[in-house]
Design a protein around this motif. Structure first.
Motif, mmCIF file in Angstrom:
data_model
loop_
_atom_site.group_PDB
_atom_site.id
_atom_site.type_symbol
_atom_site.label_atom_id
_atom_site.label_comp_id
_atom_site.label_asym_id
_atom_site.label_seq_id
_atom_site.Cartn_x
_atom_site.Cartn_y
_atom_site.Cartn_z
ATOM 1 N N SER A 116 0.813 -1.217 0.000
ATOM 2 C CA SER A 116 0.000 0.000 0.000
ATOM 3 C C SER A 116 0.845 1.265 0.000
ATOM 4 C CB SER A 116 -0.920 0.006 1.226
ATOM 5 O OG SER A 116 -1.687 1.183 1.263
ATOM 6 N N GLY A 117 0.586 2.148 -0.973
ATOM 7 C CA GLY A 117 1.250 3.444 -1.048
ATOM 8 C C GLY A 117 2.649 3.421 -1.622
ATOM 9 N N LYS A 118 3.163 2.228 -1.932
ATOM 10 C CA LYS A 118 4.544 2.123 -2.408
ATOM 11 C C LYS A 118 4.629 2.188 -3.938
ATOM 12 C CE LYS A 118 6.641 -0.376 1.462
ATOM 13 N NZ LYS A 118 5.568 -0.163 2.421
ATOM 14 N N HIS A 119 5.783 2.620 -4.418
ATOM 15 C CA HIS A 119 6.059 2.653 -5.847
ATOM 16 C C HIS A 119 6.281 1.222 -6.334
ATOM 17 C CE1 HIS A 119 8.506 3.466 -9.497
ATOM 18 N NE2 HIS A 119 7.714 4.521 -9.588
ATOM 19 N N ASN A 120 5.941 0.957 -7.605
ATOM 20 C CA ASN A 120 6.057 -0.411 -8.135
ATOM 21 C C ASN A 120 7.475 -0.971 -8.054
ATOM 22 O OD1 ASN A 120 3.385 -0.907 -8.651
ATOM 23 N ND2 ASN A 120 3.476 -0.381 -10.825
ATOM 24 N N GLU A 141 -3.048 13.170 2.039
ATOM 25 C CA GLU A 141 -2.371 11.894 1.773
ATOM 26 C C GLU A 141 -2.937 10.791 2.658
ATOM 27 O OE1 GLU A 141 -0.301 10.154 0.142
ATOM 28 O OE2 GLU A 141 0.858 11.496 -1.135
ATOM 29 N N ASP A 142 -2.698 9.530 2.278
ATOM 30 C CA ASP A 142 -3.198 8.425 3.111
ATOM 31 C C ASP A 142 -2.147 7.379 3.445
ATOM 32 O OD1 ASP A 142 -4.161 5.604 1.339
ATOM 33 O OD2 ASP A 142 -3.208 7.316 0.381
ATOM 34 N N SER A 143 -0.919 7.541 2.956
ATOM 35 C CA SER A 143 0.101 6.518 3.188
ATOM 36 C C SER A 143 1.332 7.119 3.865
ATOM 37 C CB SER A 143 0.530 5.873 1.869
ATOM 38 O OG SER A 143 1.266 6.787 1.082
ATOM 39 N N VAL A 144 2.121 6.267 4.490
ATOM 40 C CA VAL A 144 3.371 6.708 5.114
ATOM 41 C C VAL A 144 4.293 7.316 4.061
ATOM 42 C CG1 VAL A 144 5.485 5.894 6.234
ATOM 43 C CG2 VAL A 144 3.255 5.117 7.059
ATOM 44 N N SER A 145 4.411 6.637 2.926
ATOM 45 C CA SER A 145 5.266 7.121 1.839
ATOM 46 C C SER A 145 4.851 8.516 1.381
ATOM 47 C CB SER A 145 5.215 6.141 0.668
ATOM 48 O OG SER A 145 5.888 6.646 -0.463
ATOM 49 N N GLY A 146 3.551 8.703 1.184
ATOM 50 C CA GLY A 146 3.044 9.985 0.711
ATOM 51 C C GLY A 146 3.194 11.098 1.729
ATOM 52 N N ILE A 147 2.916 10.776 2.996
ATOM 53 C CA ILE A 147 3.069 11.786 4.046
ATOM 54 C C ILE A 147 4.531 12.206 4.156
ATOM 55 C CG2 ILE A 147 2.868 12.232 6.523
ATOM 56 C CD1 ILE A 147 0.433 10.343 6.538
ATOM 57 N N LYS A 148 5.442 11.233 4.100
ATOM 58 C CA LYS A 148 6.870 11.560 4.141
ATOM 59 C C LYS A 148 7.259 12.488 2.996
ATOM 60 C CE LYS A 148 8.749 7.548 6.598
ATOM 61 N NZ LYS A 148 9.570 6.319 6.487
ATOM 62 N N ALA A 149 6.696 12.252 1.814
ATOM 63 C CA ALA A 149 6.989 13.102 0.655
ATOM 64 C C ALA A 149 6.527 14.533 0.902
ATOM 65 C CB ALA A 149 6.321 12.534 -0.597
ATOM 66 N N GLY A 150 5.322 14.679 1.444
ATOM 67 C CA GLY A 150 4.797 16.007 1.720
ATOM 68 C C GLY A 150 5.575 16.738 2.785
#
Length: 245
Positions: free
Chosen positions: A67-71, A186-195
C-alpha cells in the motif's frame, strides 16, 4: 499523541497558510478508496503464480508491503531475487486493476464537500501520485474530477517518486503557488513523508492505514475522511474572507 491532540497542535500550522493558495491530493486512498481493489488484484495474481506457497496475501501483508509504495519498491519486496519478474507482475497487475476500477471504486466520504469548498474559494489544485498515469486518469475520471484538477503529477515522470519530495515540489511549481500557502492530503506513510520533506502541512487520512502507522511519518493532522470535524476546524478562517483580509 492521539489524533485529537494532534488536531489541537496543528491549528497554528494551518493558520500560517493564510492566504491559502492551493491544495494537493494524492489519488489512491485519498480521492477514492482504491486500496481494496489493488489488494484484490495483487492477491489473485500472486496466488495464481504460487506466491507464498499459494496462500493468499492478507490485509496486513498488503498494508505493510504494498500500500502506497512505488512499483519498483513493491517488486523488490515481492521478488528480491528477481526484480524483473516483480516489475512484470506489477505492470500486468495495473492492467487488471484498471478493469476492476470502473465497477468498484468509490470516492472518499466528504470528498465533494471539500472539492466544492476549494472551488468556491478559487484555490488551485493538483493530483500527485505514484500511480501510473493511465490508472490515475481512470480513477479521477471515474469519480468525476477530471475537470477539477489543474495538473496531474506522476511520480515516475519526476526525478524521484514519493517518498521523495520531488512530485509535490513539481506540483507547486506547475501551479505557480507558494508551498508556504499550500497543504497536502495523503493516506500513506510514503506519501506523508513526501509532503513533509517538501515542506508543506500534510493532512493524513486513515482510509486503510492505521493511525499509529501514519503517525510515524509526522502528519500535521489526521482525519478519518473529509467530513471529519477536525478538518473543518482547521480550515475555518482559510477561506475567502481570510484571504481577502
Amino acid at each position: 499523541m492521539t489524533a485529537s491532540e494532534l488536531a489541537e497542535k496543528s491549528k497554528p500550522a494551518f493558520k500560517a497558510l493564510a492566504p491559502l493558495e492551493a491544495v494537493l491530493f494524492d489519488v489512491d486512498g485519498t480521492l477514492c478508496d482504491s486500496d481494496p481493489i489493488h489488494h484484490i488484484a495483487f492477491r489473485e495474481m500472486l496466488q495464481e503464480i504460487g506466491f507464498n506457497n499459494g496462500v493468499p496475501i492478507d490485509e496486513d501483508f498488503f498494508v505493510k508491503n504494498i500500500s502506497g509504495k512505488h512499483n519498483d519498491d513493491i517488486a523488490a519486496v515481492l521478488f528480491p531475487d528477481d526484480i524483473e519478474r516483480g516489475l512484470k507482475l506489477c505492470v500486468d497487475k495495473e492492467a487488471y486493476f484498471r478493469k476492476l476500477v470502473k465497477e468498484k471504486v468509490e470516492p472518499i466520504k466528504g470528498l465533494y464537500k471539500l472539492t466544492k469548498w476549494i472551488e468556491d474559494n478559487g484555490l488551485k489544485r493538483a493530483a500527485v501520485t505514484n500511480a501510473p498515469r493511465p490508472n490515475a486518469e481512470l480513477m479521477i475520471s471515474t469519480i468525476g474530477l477530471t475537470d477539477f484538477f489543474h495538473h496531474l503529477i506522476i511520480g515516475d515522470e519526476c526525478e524521484h517518486p514519493k517518498p521523495a519530495p520531488d512530485p509535490y515540489l513539481k506540483a507547486v511549481e506547475l501551479l505557480n503557488v507558494s508551498k508556504d500557502h499550500t497543504f497536502i492530503c495523503e493516506d500513506s506513510v510514503s506519501g506523508i513523508k513526501a509532503g513533509v520533506a517538501a515542506g508543506m502541512p500534510v493532512v493524513g487520512l486513515t482510509t486503510r492505514n492505521p493511525e499509529s502507522m501514519l503517525m510515524t511519518a509526522n502528519p500535521t493532522l489526521l482525519i478519518e475522511n473529509y467530513e471529519d470535524p477536525k478538518l473543518w476546524a482547521v480550515l475555518e478562517g482559510l477561506g475567502k474572507k481570510t484571504g481577502d483580509a
